[in-house]
Enzyme design. Sequence first.
Site, PDB file in Angstrom:
ATOM      1  N   LEU A 108     -20.634  -4.760 -30.550  1.00 34.82           N
ATOM      2  CA  LEU A 108     -21.755  -5.033 -31.454  1.00 34.82           C
ATOM      3  C   LEU A 108     -21.230  -5.682 -32.735  1.00 34.82           C
ATOM      4  O   LEU A 108     -20.041  -5.650 -33.013  1.00 34.82           O
ATOM      5  CB  LEU A 108     -22.485  -3.726 -31.763  1.00 34.82           C
ATOM      6  CG  LEU A 108     -23.208  -3.152 -30.539  1.00 34.82           C
ATOM      7  CD1 LEU A 108     -23.517  -1.671 -30.735  1.00 34.82           C
ATOM      8  CD2 LEU A 108     -24.475  -3.938 -30.251  1.00 34.82           C
TER       9      LEU A 108
ATOM     10  N   CYS B 219     -20.065 -12.219 -36.558  1.00 32.07           N
ATOM     11  CA  CYS B 219     -19.453 -11.905 -37.863  1.00 32.07           C
ATOM     12  C   CYS B 219     -18.028 -11.381 -37.728  1.00 32.07           C
ATOM     13  O   CYS B 219     -17.094 -11.972 -38.263  1.00 32.07           O
ATOM     14  CB  CYS B 219     -20.345 -10.948 -38.646  1.00 32.07           C
ATOM     15  SG  CYS B 219     -19.535 -10.265 -40.085  1.00 32.07           S
TER      16      CYS B 219
ATOM     17  N   CYS C  72     -17.886 -14.578 -40.251  1.00 29.47           N
ATOM     18  CA  CYS C  72     -17.660 -14.117 -41.636  1.00 29.47           C
ATOM     19  C   CYS C  72     -16.294 -13.478 -41.844  1.00 29.47           C
ATOM     20  O   CYS C  72     -15.642 -13.713 -42.870  1.00 29.47           O
ATOM     21  CB  CYS C  72     -18.704 -13.095 -42.079  1.00 29.47           C
ATOM     22  SG  CYS C  72     -20.236 -13.068 -41.203  1.00 29.47           S
TER      23      CYS C  72
ATOM     24  N   HIS D 120     -14.578  -4.457 -33.983  1.00 30.16           N
ATOM     25  CA  HIS D 120     -15.394  -4.349 -32.770  1.00 30.16           C
ATOM     26  C   HIS D 120     -15.548  -2.892 -32.343  1.00 30.16           C
ATOM     27  O   HIS D 120     -16.648  -2.416 -32.050  1.00 30.16           O
ATOM     28  CB  HIS D 120     -14.736  -5.104 -31.613  1.00 30.16           C
ATOM     29  CG  HIS D 120     -14.623  -6.579 -31.833  1.00 30.16           C
ATOM     30  ND1 HIS D 120     -13.637  -7.337 -31.258  1.00 30.16           N
ATOM     31  CD2 HIS D 120     -15.373  -7.428 -32.542  1.00 30.16           C
ATOM     32  CE1 HIS D 120     -13.782  -8.593 -31.607  1.00 30.16           C
ATOM     33  NE2 HIS D 120     -14.835  -8.674 -32.389  1.00 30.16           N
TER      34      HIS D 120
ATOM     35  N   PHE E 132     -14.880  -3.506 -69.482  1.00 30.00           N
ATOM     36  CA  PHE E 132     -14.054  -4.596 -69.989  1.00 30.00           C
ATOM     37  C   PHE E 132     -12.748  -4.707 -69.201  1.00 30.00           C
ATOM     38  O   PHE E 132     -12.164  -3.683 -68.872  1.00 30.00           O
ATOM     39  CB  PHE E 132     -13.778  -4.302 -71.459  1.00 30.00           C
ATOM     40  CG  PHE E 132     -13.299  -5.480 -72.225  1.00 30.00           C
ATOM     41  CD1 PHE E 132     -14.121  -6.576 -72.419  1.00 30.00           C
ATOM     42  CD2 PHE E 132     -12.027  -5.492 -72.758  1.00 30.00           C
ATOM     43  CE1 PHE E 132     -13.685  -7.671 -73.141  1.00 30.00           C
ATOM     44  CE2 PHE E 132     -11.586  -6.587 -73.480  1.00 30.00           C
ATOM     45  CZ  PHE E 132     -12.409  -7.676 -73.671  1.00 30.00           C
TER      46      PHE E 132
HETATM   47  C1  KPC Z   1     -16.560  -5.424 -42.041  1.00 30.92           C
HETATM   48  C2  KPC Z   1     -17.815  -5.662 -41.359  1.00 30.92           C
HETATM   49  O1  KPC Z   1     -18.784  -5.026 -41.657  1.00 30.92           O
HETATM   50  C3  KPC Z   1     -17.783  -6.742 -40.400  1.00 30.92           C
HETATM   51  S1  KPC Z   1     -18.831  -6.871 -39.066  1.00 30.92           S
HETATM   52  C4  KPC Z   1     -20.461  -6.565 -39.568  1.00 30.92           C
HETATM   53  C5  KPC Z   1     -21.376  -6.596 -38.442  1.00 30.92           C
HETATM   54  S2  KPC Z   1     -22.766  -5.692 -38.760  1.00 30.92           S
HETATM   55  O2  KPC Z   1     -22.400  -4.386 -39.379  1.00 30.92           O
HETATM   56  O3  KPC Z   1     -23.462  -5.445 -37.515  1.00 30.92           O
HETATM   57  O4  KPC Z   1     -23.620  -6.419 -39.683  1.00 30.92           O
END
Ligand code: KPC
Length: 518
Positions: free
Chosen positions: A69, A73, A78, A128, A496
């Site tokens: 899942l 990303c 990302c 993962h 600061f």
């Molecule tokens: C570090 C991290 O949260 C990367 S992957 C994010 C996938 S999700 O939590 O399903 O948006």
Amino acid sequence: MHLNLGEWNELIERSLADPDSEPILNLERDEDPVYDAVFVGGGAGGRFGAAYMKAMGGRPLIIDAWPFLGGSCPHQACVPHHLFSEAAEELDRARWFSDELFYPKFDASRASILEMVKLFLAGRGSAHAFMNWQTKEQLEVEYVLNARATIIDKNTVQAAGKTFKAKNLVLGMGARPIDIDIPGLDLHGVFDFVSLVEELDYEPTRCVIIGGSKVAMEYGAFFHATGCDTTIVSRSQLMRTKALHHVDEDLRQYVVGGMRKRGMEILEGAHPVSVNGDERVRSVTVRLESGEEIDIETDFVFMGTGERPNTAHAQDVLGIEVNDYGRVIANKRMQTNVPGVYAIGDMIDGPMEMFKARKSGVTASRNIMGEDLEFDFSEYPDFLHTTYEVTWVGLTEEEAKAALDEVIIIQMPPYVEGLDTPNLPLPCAEGTMLYAFSKPELSGFQKLVIDGATRKVVGAHHVGYGAKDAFQYLDYLIHRPEGLTIDTLGWMNELFLNPEHFVQLSRLRAGKSKLIHL
Ligand code: KPC
């Protein structure tokens, strides 16, 4: 069966390596349930949407073709981008300070794109595994992974040899890089952000980037920082592409000027004509703004021309409507033209960013669960990385001047003509202190845009490091109905040296009943 993180990691890696591997089922044992929603796609939108639905007492099911899942990303998008951008920032510092202070002489042979890709590949499995573990054990969401979903109708999906019934469908099948129509893109040595991590098998020495997207700027800055001389070929001016809004011109010039200062070649108004070579890439032919055609020798071409959603299956089976850019047309509740079918994440219009993916999934779920909730993402904070972190929200100076009678600017370096700004060690804060004291012109740029009549902040713009957190809250504060005045901002408790300085700079001006620039 409760797998620990290591066991999840092994199962996912085995599944990725074997195209014939078994589906991964995490299902309750009851017969033929009717789910409140089947989420087709378990990326950020699907995972957050399903988790929220479950938390509200609903029954979601996620189906994803990958064995994990979290979607693209943690796998290709990302997370590697952030790893590479952090490397770019570190490499930049190591180059500027080579053989100065406590820095060793910069050894370019130690900076490798291939090594960073391998580092990412060796580590991505932990994210993962965590996604699968958390979703099952802590969020208690059912899922079917490593199995492609076939949509039968708006209440029926098949996957892993099973048929699943649902009151609603939520489509979150993500997007893929767009290929443009020029010869040579099939040559070895042409990559996009997906194939870069999946297929890179040599160390590039010279890079041509086609396109001027965020991805083009971010990956380009990284490649160049490793020592792989990089040219960006962009039809639009950088940061003036359709996908970005509210980019302040002073900020843009600092960012793009900074890329050029570091030796990147940026060809704006330029069109790629062909990628040339025999099996391997040898050069790219580019038509410059002047009309002249040039050949740029290279062994590495990187496509940064944007992404397009994966809608074909939903269009064919359900008759889902898409706009001219291929994005699914959805309203502010994420409802498509087909009743009971929602679209989320990169499938729909708007920025392909995390906040929109996750919140659109949550919005779909909350509506399915009976709430009347709209998610308006026409305004949002934005960011990108070069060797800097660049953040912005709200109106630019130019936009504010077009909309308001009186616009006040508070910025660093200050808003005066004739100031010797290259030698001014400001802004300075975490991440820029060494620059401020040693190479002041590299220490960043920041601007606050204020409506002089109402004293409200209408825009904020930042180049430096570490301001992303502040911008999450600034976005919320300035978009509240009551807004955020210079007086409220100037009365906050700064920690600061805070990277964007807006609290203390506002306090220096808030005593004036008639505001002036700073
Ligand atoms: C570090 C991290 O949260 C990367 S992957 C994010 C996938 S999700 O939590 O399903 O948006």
